[in-house]
Design a protein around this motif. Sequence first.
Motif, PDB file in Angstrom:
ATOM      1  N   ALA A 180       0.825  -1.210   0.000  1.00 51.33           N
ATOM      2  CA  ALA A 180       0.000   0.000   0.000  1.00 51.33           C
ATOM      3  C   ALA A 180       0.857   1.257   0.000  1.00 51.33           C
ATOM      4  O   ALA A 180       0.529   2.259  -0.656  1.00 51.33           O
ATOM      5  N   LEU A 181       1.980   1.230   0.734  1.00 51.65           N
ATOM      6  CA  LEU A 181       2.880   2.391   0.764  1.00 51.65           C
ATOM      7  C   LEU A 181       3.519   2.627  -0.596  1.00 51.65           C
ATOM      8  O   LEU A 181       3.680   3.778  -1.029  1.00 51.65           O
ATOM      9  N   ILE A 182       3.900   1.543  -1.283  1.00 48.35           N
ATOM     10  CA  ILE A 182       4.475   1.692  -2.624  1.00 48.35           C
ATOM     11  C   ILE A 182       3.468   2.351  -3.558  1.00 48.35           C
ATOM     12  O   ILE A 182       3.805   3.264  -4.321  1.00 48.35           O
ATOM     13  N   VAL A 183       2.217   1.889  -3.495  1.00 43.06           N
ATOM     14  CA  VAL A 183       1.171   2.501  -4.331  1.00 43.06           C
ATOM     15  C   VAL A 183       1.007   3.974  -3.988  1.00 43.06           C
ATOM     16  O   VAL A 183       0.900   4.836  -4.873  1.00 43.06           O
ATOM     17  N   ALA A 184       1.006   4.283  -2.690  1.00 40.63           N
ATOM     18  CA  ALA A 184       0.837   5.678  -2.271  1.00 40.63           C
ATOM     19  C   ALA A 184       2.011   6.546  -2.730  1.00 40.63           C
ATOM     20  O   ALA A 184       1.815   7.665  -3.218  1.00 40.63           O
ATOM     21  N   ILE A 185       3.229   6.026  -2.574  1.00 41.66           N
ATOM     22  CA  ILE A 185       4.412   6.796  -2.988  1.00 41.66           C
ATOM     23  C   ILE A 185       4.411   7.022  -4.489  1.00 41.66           C
ATOM     24  O   ILE A 185       4.746   8.113  -4.976  1.00 41.66           O
ATOM     25  N   LEU A 186       4.018   5.991  -5.233  1.00 42.56           N
ATOM     26  CA  LEU A 186       3.922   6.154  -6.691  1.00 42.56           C
ATOM     27  C   LEU A 186       2.875   7.207  -7.049  1.00 42.56           C
ATOM     28  O   LEU A 186       3.076   8.010  -7.970  1.00 42.56           O
ATOM     29  N   ASN A 187       1.759   7.201  -6.331  1.00 46.57           N
ATOM     30  CA  ASN A 187       0.723   8.213  -6.584  1.00 46.57           C
ATOM     31  C   ASN A 187       1.217   9.611  -6.265  1.00 46.57           C
ATOM     32  O   ASN A 187       0.707  10.598  -6.811  1.00 46.57           O
ATOM     33  N   ILE A 188       2.195   9.704  -5.361  1.00 43.39           N
ATOM     34  CA  ILE A 188       2.784  11.014  -5.051  1.00 43.39           C
ATOM     35  C   ILE A 188       3.743  11.449  -6.150  1.00 43.39           C
ATOM     36  O   ILE A 188       3.780  12.612  -6.546  1.00 43.39           O
ATOM     37  N   GLN A 189       4.527  10.488  -6.666  1.00 40.31           N
ATOM     38  CA  GLN A 189       5.537  10.816  -7.668  1.00 40.31           C
ATOM     39  C   GLN A 189       4.941  11.066  -9.047  1.00 40.31           C
ATOM     40  O   GLN A 189       5.456  11.880  -9.821  1.00 40.31           O
ATOM     41  N   GLN A 208      -0.860   9.136   0.995  1.00 39.08           N
ATOM     42  CA  GLN A 208      -0.977  10.058  -0.140  1.00 39.08           C
ATOM     43  C   GLN A 208      -1.244  11.478   0.322  1.00 39.08           C
ATOM     44  O   GLN A 208      -0.724  12.434  -0.263  1.00 39.08           O
ATOM     45  N   ILE A 209      -2.029  11.617   1.362  1.00 41.43           N
ATOM     46  CA  ILE A 209      -2.303  12.963   1.881  1.00 41.43           C
ATOM     47  C   ILE A 209      -1.019  13.606   2.395  1.00 41.43           C
ATOM     48  O   ILE A 209      -0.702  14.758   2.078  1.00 41.43           O
ATOM     49  N   ILE A 210      -0.244  12.831   3.172  1.00 41.85           N
ATOM     50  CA  ILE A 210       0.997  13.376   3.729  1.00 41.85           C
ATOM     51  C   ILE A 210       2.011  13.656   2.620  1.00 41.85           C
ATOM     52  O   ILE A 210       2.614  14.734   2.552  1.00 41.85           O
ATOM     53  N   GLY A 211       2.190  12.659   1.723  1.00 39.49           N
ATOM     54  CA  GLY A 211       3.176  12.830   0.656  1.00 39.49           C
ATOM     55  C   GLY A 211       2.816  13.928  -0.318  1.00 39.49           C
ATOM     56  O   GLY A 211       3.663  14.754  -0.691  1.00 39.49           O
ATOM     57  N   CYS A 212       1.558  13.947  -0.739  1.00 42.52           N
ATOM     58  CA  CYS A 212       1.134  14.978  -1.687  1.00 42.52           C
ATOM     59  C   CYS A 212       1.144  16.360  -1.042  1.00 42.52           C
ATOM     60  O   CYS A 212       1.380  17.360  -1.723  1.00 42.52           O
ATOM     61  N   SER A 213       0.872  16.413   0.256  1.00 44.36           N
ATOM     62  CA  SER A 213       0.957  17.700   0.953  1.00 44.36           C
ATOM     63  C   SER A 213       2.393  18.220   0.918  1.00 44.36           C
ATOM     64  O   SER A 213       2.634  19.418   0.705  1.00 44.36           O
TER      65      SER A 213
END
Length: 675
Positions: free
Chosen positions: A113-122, A238-243
Amino acid sequence: MSRLFLNSFDIRNFFRSKTIVLRSYSKFYSKVHNAPQEKIPNLLQKSSKIGVFAGGGTVAAIILRNHRVFCEKKTRLSGYKDISTKNVPFNWKKLWKYLKPHVFYFFAAIAGALIVAILNIQIPLIIGNIINIVSRFGETNNSKLFIEQMTIPCIKIIAMYGMQAFSTFFYIHMLSHLGEKMAFSMKRDLFEAVLKQDIGFFDDHRTGEVINRLTSDIQDFKSSFKQTVSGGLRAITQIIGCSASLVMISPQMTLITLLCVPSIVVVGTIFGKLLRNISIRAQVQGEKSTSVADEAVANIRTVRAFAMEADEEKLFETEAALAMDLNIRLGFGIGLFQAGTNLFLNGMVLGTIYMGGYLLATKQLSSGELMAFLIASQTIQRSFAQISLLFGSVIRGMASGTRVFEYMDMKPMIPLTGGHIIPDDKLKGNIEFRNVEFSYPSRPDQVILKDFNLSIPAGKTVAIVGASGNGKSTVVALLERFYDVNAGSITLDGEELLSLDPSWLRKRALGLISQEPILFGTSIIENIRYGKPDATDEEVINAAHLANAHNFITSFPQGYETLVGERGATLSGGQKQRIAIARALLKNPTVLLLDEATSALDTESEKIVQAALEKAQKGRTVIVIAHRLSTIENADIIVVLHRGKIVEVGNHEFLKNSKGYYWSLIYQQQEVPAG
C-alpha cells in the motif's frame, strides 16, 4: 430546549473563534511573503465560512442524538437483556492478539500500500514535467528534440503505472489472506468461548443473537479491517506525501488548500462517537429480528399448529423495521459526513484553480507546476473522499469487533475442565445434598431450593415428586453442575461436586435423559454414538438393544444410517426417547438421571420406554423426576418436594398410607378418590 440553545450558543462561539484564527493567519501570510494583505486572494478571507461545515456537523449530531426511533413498540423481545448497548471501548490488545500470528502478511500489505501511495505522489511530479516539455514545444516544430526529451519521462511513468498495478494486486492479496486468517481465528475462538459459557448465559441470550455474532459481526469486522488497512493507509500516505509535494511546488497555494483540513478532523470526532453508538444499537436490533426468524423456523410445527404465521410475520416486520430505522439514522449520519467532506474537497479544487491562476498570471508559477499541483491536490481530494467512505466502514467494524470481543472476554463461573476424578473402582454412586440453597442466576430473588438435605445410597432408585415449579428438575440441573449452589454442598462418593472435573462428571459418572430429547440432524448411529464418540458399531447396537430401540431402528430401510431430520423431526416421541436412552447408556454412567423421561409420551410408548428404563436402571444409582406417579411406584425412596423443601420421604406404600402430600398428589391424578 435549554440543551439545544446551549449547543447553538457554542456553535456561534466556534464560528467566531474560527474567523479570528483565519484572519490572524492572513496577517501572518502577508508578513512571511512580503505581500500586501489586500493582494491575497479573497478566497483566504472567505475561507472563514468553513466554520459552517463544522457547525452544521454539530447541529446534525444534535439531530441524530435527540431523534427517536419512529416505531419503538413493545414486543415479546422488548424485555430481553441487551448487554451490548453498553458503551464498551474497543479492545485493541485483543485485535493485536489476532494480528500478531499473521504480522508478516500485515507488513507485506502495508509495504504494498505504501508503494502505491508513494507512486501516486511521484506520478503528478512527472506529469508536471511532461506538461512543461509540451508547453515549451507548443510553438515549435522540432519534433526530434521533443521526442528525445519526452522519452525518459514517458518510460518512467509507464514503469510507475506497471509497478502501481503489481503493488495494488500484491497488497490486496496479502490483505485478503490476512483478513481470512484473522476471521477464522476469531470465529473459532468466539465459538469456543460461547460453548464454555455457563448455562445461565444461554438463559439470558437468544440463539439468534449468538449466531449473529458468529456470522454477521465477524464478517463486518473482517471487511472493515481489510478496507481500513488498504484504503486508509494508502489515503493517509498520499495525503501526507502529496501535501509535502504541494509545499515544494507552491507554499502559498498549499496554505490555502490545507488551511481548513482540521475542520474535517473535528467533525469526524464528533460524528465518530455518536455513530458508533447508533451502529451498536442497530446491530443489537438486527439480532432481535434474527432471533424471531430463528425461533419461527425452528418451531415451525408449533407456529403452523396455532396458525400464527401472520403474527410471526408481523413480529418480524416490527423488529426488522426497528433495525431499519436505526440503520437509516446511521446512513443519514455517514451520508452527511461524506457530503460535507465532498463539498469541502471540491472547494479545495476551486481554490487551487483560483489561486493557481493568480500565481500563473503574476509569473510566480509555471503551467507544469500548476498542473502538477492540480493533480497532487486531486490525489489529496480522492484520499479524503476515500477516508470519508471508510468512515462508515470503520464505525461498523469497530462496533462489530467490540461485540465479538465482548463475548470472548466473558469468563464462565463454572469451568468445563479442571479438578480431580474418582477412579472407576471407587465410583459407586452415593450422592448427598447438604443444606443446599439455590436460586437461578436470571431470577436471584426467587429461592428454588432452601435447606435441601437428601442422601441417596448407591444402587438405589430415588424418585422426586411434587407439583410443577417446586424444584424437581433443579435437583438434576445441580447434579449435572449446570449451575452451582448458592449455599451448602453436593457430594458424590464423599467428594464435593465443586472439586470434581465437570467434563469427567458428565462424560463418565452421570447420564441424563430429559423430557424432550434433542437429536442432531444426522444418522441414528451417529446420534447414539454422541454419548461416546469412540464407541464401536457393536457397542452402539448393544446400547440400542438395552434401550429397546434396535427393533424399530432395523425396521427402517436404511437401518442405523437413517437420517432423523432436524431435532429428530422424522421420528415419533417414543422413538426419539429410546435413542436418547441408548445415547445415555452408551457411556455406561454410574448415576442415571431421568428428568420426566416419559411424561410427554402416549400410553403405549410410555410402556415401551418404561421397560427400557427399567432394564437401564439395573446396577445404577437412579434419580427419577416424575410427574406421573404410576411410573415410580417401585422406587426405593420417594421424596416429595413442596416449595423447594422436602416435606415427605418414604416408599410408595408408606407415603400413601400417611395421607400427606404424596397421597394428595395421587388423589389429584386418579379419577376415583384414593381411599
